[in-house]
Design a protein around this motif. Sequence first.
Motif, PDB file in Angstrom:
ATOM      1  N   ARG A 184       0.074  -9.538   7.410  1.00  0.00           N
ATOM      2  CA  ARG A 184      -0.410 -10.248   8.597  1.00  0.00           C
ATOM      3  C   ARG A 184       0.692 -10.327   9.664  1.00  0.00           C
ATOM      4  NH1 ARG A 184      -4.585 -14.057   9.744  1.00  0.00           N
ATOM      5  NH2 ARG A 184      -5.644 -13.139   7.928  1.00  0.00           N
ATOM      6  N   TRP A 215     -10.855  -9.441   5.370  1.00  0.00           N
ATOM      7  CA  TRP A 215      -9.643  -9.552   6.174  1.00  0.00           C
ATOM      8  C   TRP A 215      -8.698 -10.574   5.533  1.00  0.00           C
ATOM      9  CZ3 TRP A 215      -6.597  -7.352   9.390  1.00  0.00           C
ATOM     10  CH2 TRP A 215      -5.721  -8.084  10.214  1.00  0.00           C
ATOM     11  N   LYS A 216      -9.222 -11.727   5.131  1.00  0.00           N
ATOM     12  CA  LYS A 216      -8.392 -12.746   4.501  1.00  0.00           C
ATOM     13  C   LYS A 216      -7.869 -12.280   3.141  1.00  0.00           C
ATOM     14  CE  LYS A 216     -10.738 -16.624   6.743  1.00  0.00           C
ATOM     15  NZ  LYS A 216     -11.637 -17.789   6.521  1.00  0.00           N
ATOM     16  N   PRO A 276      -3.323 -14.732   5.465  1.00  0.00           N
ATOM     17  CA  PRO A 276      -2.449 -15.490   6.373  1.00  0.00           C
ATOM     18  C   PRO A 276      -1.047 -15.646   5.774  1.00  0.00           C
ATOM     19  CG  PRO A 276      -4.586 -16.558   6.159  1.00  0.00           C
ATOM     20  CD  PRO A 276      -4.549 -15.471   5.130  1.00  0.00           C
ATOM     21  N   TYR A 329       0.894  -6.997  11.355  1.00  0.00           N
ATOM     22  CA  TYR A 329      -0.248  -6.843  12.265  1.00  0.00           C
ATOM     23  C   TYR A 329       0.001  -7.590  13.567  1.00  0.00           C
ATOM     24  CZ  TYR A 329      -4.976  -7.518  14.108  1.00  0.00           C
ATOM     25  OH  TYR A 329      -6.089  -7.569  14.928  1.00  0.00           O
ATOM     26  N   ARG A 330       0.434  -8.851  13.472  1.00  0.00           N
ATOM     27  CA  ARG A 330       0.658  -9.655  14.665  1.00  0.00           C
ATOM     28  C   ARG A 330       1.814  -9.126  15.509  1.00  0.00           C
ATOM     29  NH1 ARG A 330      -3.115 -11.598  16.768  1.00  0.00           N
ATOM     30  NH2 ARG A 330      -1.535 -12.410  18.192  1.00  0.00           N
ATOM     31  N   CYS A 340      -5.482  -8.929   4.045  1.00  0.00           N
ATOM     32  CA  CYS A 340      -4.412  -9.184   5.009  1.00  0.00           C
ATOM     33  C   CYS A 340      -4.296 -10.703   5.154  1.00  0.00           C
ATOM     34  CB  CYS A 340      -4.723  -8.515   6.355  1.00  0.00           C
ATOM     35  SG  CYS A 340      -3.326  -8.458   7.497  1.00  0.00           S
TER      36      CYS A 340
END
Length: 217
Positions: free
Chosen positions: A154, A143-144, A149, A157-158, A147
């Motif tokens: 990211r 994930w890191k 930070p 996604y948010r 996608c």
Amino acid sequence: MILETDMFLAEHRASGRYLKSDFHARPRDGMAYEPYYWLVSNPFAADVLYSRRGWEMTFASEKNGWNLVADHFDIVPRPGCKCCGSTNIMLHIDMEKDFRDHPSIRCYKHKDRNPCAIEGCQRTTALKGSVRTTDAWLCSEHWKRFCPPRSARRRAYRSFFNKAKKLGLTSKDRWPADLEDGYWRFWELLIRNARARHAATGALDPSEINRLFGWTE
């Protein structure tokens, strides 16, 4: 997600079925047994060898004319648990469906788990609901990586969760159809991109190699 196992089958190209053999008893001919062959749709009922080389040698043989039908078959991995690759007795197999990449195949240990969507990763997460799949979750490491930070991915996604929050909804609530559809389109694109990038850069990074061998940096 584990795609390959250490067992191999002979798959008939035209039908997508698998080679199976057994023996007829023929004592009157002075021969105890005579082999016979047919094709089965269930790969767990088919003949299995523990190397591709074994099948290659079989189809190269002129005995019984195997060399004449070699181009009718592909050598493929036997399906296994999508979490760990185990080829022991599987659970939750729909015998009417195609087994070649069936996402619900699990061993007993992982019957309530889903795997990370990245090929070769054996990290798993608890099953949410009853859907067994191979593309709904990325482990923390992947994930890191795919996608990260503060990246555009990211933020995208948010944004879905921010929109839901403005509507007074959480991830556990039923979202409006357009918001939910948009989220899953984004997720499918993210997974495709992550898998493509992973395949292009190799299966293991240095930290994964260290973890496998118990090395410390």
